[in-house]
Design a protein around this motif. Structure first.
Motif, PDB file in Angstrom:
ATOM      1  N   GLU A  93      63.284  70.249 -37.793  1.00 53.56           N
ATOM      2  CA  GLU A  93      63.491  69.128 -37.007  1.00 53.56           C
ATOM      3  C   GLU A  93      63.294  69.867 -35.346  1.00 53.56           C
ATOM      4  O   GLU A  93      62.618  69.287 -34.558  1.00 53.56           O
ATOM      5  N   ASP A  94      64.020  70.866 -35.516  1.00 52.21           N
ATOM      6  CA  ASP A  94      63.974  71.731 -34.072  1.00 52.21           C
ATOM      7  C   ASP A  94      62.690  72.256 -33.752  1.00 52.21           C
ATOM      8  O   ASP A  94      62.074  72.317 -32.512  1.00 52.21           O
ATOM      9  N   VAL A  95      61.884  72.688 -34.913  1.00 50.31           N
ATOM     10  CA  VAL A  95      60.647  73.173 -34.644  1.00 50.31           C
ATOM     11  C   VAL A  95      59.715  72.012 -34.286  1.00 50.31           C
ATOM     12  O   VAL A  95      58.904  72.038 -33.195  1.00 50.31           O
ATOM     13  N   GLU A  96      59.765  70.753 -34.849  1.00 48.64           N
ATOM     14  CA  GLU A  96      58.998  69.712 -34.399  1.00 48.64           C
ATOM     15  C   GLU A  96      59.202  69.197 -32.924  1.00 48.64           C
ATOM     16  O   GLU A  96      58.613  68.774 -32.219  1.00 48.64           O
ATOM     17  N   ALA A  97      60.644  69.212 -32.703  1.00 49.72           N
ATOM     18  CA  ALA A  97      61.171  68.810 -31.294  1.00 49.72           C
ATOM     19  C   ALA A  97      60.581  69.836 -30.259  1.00 49.72           C
ATOM     20  O   ALA A  97      60.041  69.406 -29.209  1.00 49.72           O
ATOM     21  N   ALA A  98      60.447  71.319 -30.786  1.00 50.86           N
ATOM     22  CA  ALA A  98      59.705  72.106 -29.767  1.00 50.86           C
ATOM     23  C   ALA A  98      58.498  71.781 -29.459  1.00 50.86           C
ATOM     24  O   ALA A  98      57.870  71.685 -28.391  1.00 50.86           O
ATOM     25  N   ARG A  99      57.765  71.351 -30.813  1.00 53.17           N
ATOM     26  CA  ARG A  99      56.271  71.107 -30.507  1.00 53.17           C
ATOM     27  C   ARG A  99      56.000  69.681 -29.347  1.00 53.17           C
ATOM     28  O   ARG A  99      55.339  69.809 -28.738  1.00 53.17           O
ATOM     29  N   GLU A 100      57.113  68.739 -29.801  1.00 52.43           N
ATOM     30  CA  GLU A 100      56.896  67.617 -29.124  1.00 52.43           C
ATOM     31  C   GLU A 100      57.392  67.681 -27.580  1.00 52.43           C
ATOM     32  O   GLU A 100      56.604  67.234 -26.690  1.00 52.43           O
ATOM     33  N   TRP A 101      58.192  68.408 -27.396  1.00 51.41           N
ATOM     34  CA  TRP A 101      58.884  68.764 -26.064  1.00 51.41           C
ATOM     35  C   TRP A 101      57.570  69.600 -25.343  1.00 51.41           C
ATOM     36  O   TRP A 101      57.265  69.157 -23.934  1.00 51.41           O
ATOM     37  N   GLY A 102      57.209  70.286 -26.213  1.00 53.24           N
ATOM     38  CA  GLY A 102      55.980  70.984 -25.355  1.00 53.24           C
ATOM     39  C   GLY A 102      54.657  70.287 -25.171  1.00 53.24           C
ATOM     40  O   GLY A 102      54.034  70.425 -23.932  1.00 53.24           O
ATOM     41  N   GLY A 103      54.394  69.094 -25.990  1.00 51.02           N
ATOM     42  CA  GLY A 103      53.451  68.437 -25.657  1.00 51.02           C
ATOM     43  C   GLY A 103      53.896  67.310 -24.512  1.00 51.02           C
ATOM     44  O   GLY A 103      52.634  67.131 -23.611  1.00 51.02           O
ATOM     45  N   LYS A 104      54.987  66.944 -24.208  1.00 54.62           N
ATOM     46  CA  LYS A 104      55.180  66.180 -23.459  1.00 54.62           C
ATOM     47  C   LYS A 104      55.276  66.999 -22.034  1.00 54.62           C
ATOM     48  O   LYS A 104      55.129  66.340 -20.720  1.00 54.62           O
ATOM     49  N   ALA A 145      58.305  67.623 -16.478  1.00 52.49           N
ATOM     50  CA  ALA A 145      57.625  68.738 -17.413  1.00 52.49           C
ATOM     51  C   ALA A 145      58.612  69.840 -17.608  1.00 52.49           C
ATOM     52  O   ALA A 145      58.640  70.492 -18.294  1.00 52.49           O
ATOM     53  N   LYS A 146      59.171  70.044 -16.355  1.00 51.78           N
ATOM     54  CA  LYS A 146      60.303  71.157 -16.538  1.00 51.78           C
ATOM     55  C   LYS A 146      61.440  70.644 -17.470  1.00 51.78           C
ATOM     56  O   LYS A 146      61.799  71.447 -18.334  1.00 51.78           O
ATOM     57  N   VAL A 147      61.742  69.525 -17.305  1.00 55.75           N
ATOM     58  CA  VAL A 147      62.800  68.928 -18.077  1.00 55.75           C
ATOM     59  C   VAL A 147      62.375  69.117 -19.838  1.00 55.75           C
ATOM     60  O   VAL A 147      63.146  69.624 -20.587  1.00 55.75           O
ATOM     61  N   ALA A 148      61.241  68.809 -20.071  1.00 60.81           N
ATOM     62  CA  ALA A 148      60.484  68.959 -21.132  1.00 60.81           C
ATOM     63  C   ALA A 148      60.430  70.315 -21.990  1.00 60.81           C
ATOM     64  O   ALA A 148      60.793  70.638 -22.876  1.00 60.81           O
ATOM     65  N   LEU A 149      60.110  71.064 -20.788  1.00 61.83           N
ATOM     66  CA  LEU A 149      60.082  72.444 -20.878  1.00 61.83           C
ATOM     67  C   LEU A 149      61.443  73.136 -21.468  1.00 61.83           C
ATOM     68  O   LEU A 149      61.490  73.963 -22.460  1.00 61.83           O
ATOM     69  N   GLY A 150      62.562  72.508 -20.901  1.00 61.48           N
ATOM     70  CA  GLY A 150      63.791  73.147 -20.908  1.00 61.48           C
ATOM     71  C   GLY A 150      64.374  72.590 -22.375  1.00 61.48           C
ATOM     72  O   GLY A 150      64.853  73.526 -22.966  1.00 61.48           O
ATOM     73  N   GLN A 181      62.197  71.863 -24.702  1.00 56.83           N
ATOM     74  CA  GLN A 181      61.477  72.964 -25.637  1.00 56.83           C
ATOM     75  C   GLN A 181      62.038  74.106 -25.955  1.00 56.83           C
ATOM     76  O   GLN A 181      62.187  74.555 -27.200  1.00 56.83           O
ATOM     77  N   LEU A 182      62.549  74.706 -24.651  1.00 60.56           N
ATOM     78  CA  LEU A 182      63.027  76.073 -25.157  1.00 60.56           C
ATOM     79  C   LEU A 182      64.584  75.933 -25.721  1.00 60.56           C
ATOM     80  O   LEU A 182      64.633  76.856 -26.770  1.00 60.56           O
ATOM     81  N   GLN A 183      65.203  75.032 -25.745  1.00 58.85           N
ATOM     82  CA  GLN A 183      66.358  74.600 -26.359  1.00 58.85           C
ATOM     83  C   GLN A 183      66.199  74.621 -27.821  1.00 58.85           C
ATOM     84  O   GLN A 183      66.970  75.128 -28.622  1.00 58.85           O
ATOM     85  N   SER A 184      65.272  73.628 -28.195  1.00 56.56           N
ATOM     86  CA  SER A 184      64.709  73.556 -29.645  1.00 56.56           C
ATOM     87  C   SER A 184      64.349  74.906 -30.269  1.00 56.56           C
ATOM     88  O   SER A 184      64.625  75.190 -31.406  1.00 56.56           O
ATOM     89  N   GLU A 185      63.719  75.621 -29.550  1.00 54.37           N
ATOM     90  CA  GLU A 185      63.136  76.792 -29.885  1.00 54.37           C
ATOM     91  C   GLU A 185      64.199  77.799 -30.367  1.00 54.37           C
ATOM     92  O   GLU A 185      64.129  78.591 -31.211  1.00 54.37           O
ATOM     93  N   GLU A 208      67.274  76.931 -30.934  1.00 55.76           N
ATOM     94  CA  GLU A 208      68.052  76.572 -32.104  1.00 55.76           C
ATOM     95  C   GLU A 208      67.477  76.956 -33.321  1.00 55.76           C
ATOM     96  O   GLU A 208      68.117  77.190 -34.282  1.00 55.76           O
ATOM     97  N   ALA A 209      66.033  76.889 -33.360  1.00 58.51           N
ATOM     98  CA  ALA A 209      65.270  76.977 -34.534  1.00 58.51           C
ATOM     99  C   ALA A 209      65.527  78.563 -34.882  1.00 58.51           C
ATOM    100  O   ALA A 209      65.623  78.842 -36.042  1.00 58.51           O
ATOM    101  N   ARG A 210      65.340  79.455 -33.967  1.00 61.25           N
ATOM    102  CA  ARG A 210      65.633  80.755 -34.120  1.00 61.25           C
ATOM    103  C   ARG A 210      66.674  81.212 -34.477  1.00 61.25           C
ATOM    104  O   ARG A 210      66.811  82.097 -35.296  1.00 61.25           O
ATOM    105  N   THR A 211      67.682  80.611 -34.117  1.00 59.86           N
ATOM    106  CA  THR A 211      69.142  80.982 -34.416  1.00 59.86           C
ATOM    107  C   THR A 211      69.417  80.751 -35.668  1.00 59.86           C
ATOM    108  O   THR A 211      70.008  81.446 -36.412  1.00 59.86           O
ATOM    109  N   ALA A 212      68.909  79.559 -36.301  1.00 58.37           N
ATOM    110  CA  ALA A 212      69.216  79.114 -37.550  1.00 58.37           C
ATOM    111  C   ALA A 212      68.185  79.939 -38.601  1.00 58.37           C
ATOM    112  O   ALA A 212      68.973  79.991 -39.811  1.00 58.37           O
TER     113      ALA A 212
END
Length: 237
Positions: free
Chosen positions: A66-77, A104-109, A111-115, A117-121
């Motif tokens: 879900e984090d990886v998918e969220a990062a992809r979606e936020w990147g798209g947004k 776009a900045k909010v979405a990128l933020g 995205q970074l948060q989701s990425e 969380e994914a890396r931490t897990a």
């Protein structure tokens, strides 16, 4: 129950030396029956603990996906908002363009948060996967050990029954030897032979007595002949 405790118990039980335990047992069959009960209970407990551990791992994996998918979606947004901002700015709508850039900045933020969380897990998921693999291996070893215990118990019971049957047979054979009917027949045969020998002795004795009587008769005959001849001699003078 902690994962380390589960893994330690599974490993300890899987490595148990059945033969060594049996050598120390006063009653091996009772020892095996108790071990089988303990193993069965421990396997059931371990299966529940391992199932819970696997469940937690699957939840972490789902969260990671879900984090990886969220990062992809936020990147798209973020990309969509940035393009929209560029279009508006090119059309002379600077304030609206700034709004979309901010989006776009909010979405990128996000995205970074989701990425992040994914890396931490990921290390936790890797470690948990290793634990699950060890627990599964330990469970397989425990189940194999349980099968070994049951086979040992069945073998021991069969051997005990065989030994009992052999002992009963040997006791029966010993009793037969003590009360051997053939020995009675032998004694009866000896008695018959002795009776037969007595009969033969009597027959021999009777035969010898009869021969003596005939011998006496022959002797009497000879004496009479002598007397008759003597009388004849006297008459011839």
């Amino acid at each position: 129950m902690s994962k380390q405790t589960i893994l330690g118990r599974v490993t300890q039980l899987a490595k148990a030396n059945v033969n060594a335990l049996l050598d120390q047992a006063e009653d091996p069959q009772k020892m095996l029956d108790q071990l089988i009960r303990d193993y069965t209970n421990n396997i059931a407990e371990a299966e529940q603990a391992v199932a819970a551990t696997i469940g937690n791992l699957r939840l972490m994996e789902q969260d990671h996906v879900e984090d990886v998918e969220a990062a992809r979606e936020w990147g798209g947004k973020a990309l969509a908002a940035s393009r929209k901002a560029d279009e508006l700015r090119a059309g002379g709508s600077g304030p609206e363009a700034d709004t979309f850039d901010n989006l776009a900045k909010v979405a990128l933020g996000r995205q970074l948060q989701s990425e992040k969380e994914a890396r931490t897990a990921e290390p936790t998921i890797a470690a948990q996967t290793e634990v699950v693999d060890k627990l599964r291996t330990g469970l397989d070893q425990m189940k194999a050990k349980l099968s070994e215990l049951k086979a040992k118990r069945d073998e021991l019971v069969a051997r005990a029954k065989s030994a009992q049957a052999q002992n009963q047979m040997m006791d029966a054979v010993k009793n037969i030897n003590v009360l051997d009917p053939t020995s009675e027949l032998g004694r009866f045969e000896d008695k018959v032979r002795r009776e037969e020998a007595r009969a033969l002795g009597k027959q021999e004795l009777a035969a010898s007595s009869l021969d003596a009587q005939f011998e006496d008769l022959d002797a009497l005959g000879d004496s009479a002949e002598v007397e008759a001849r003597l009388a004849a001699l006297k008459t011839t003078k």
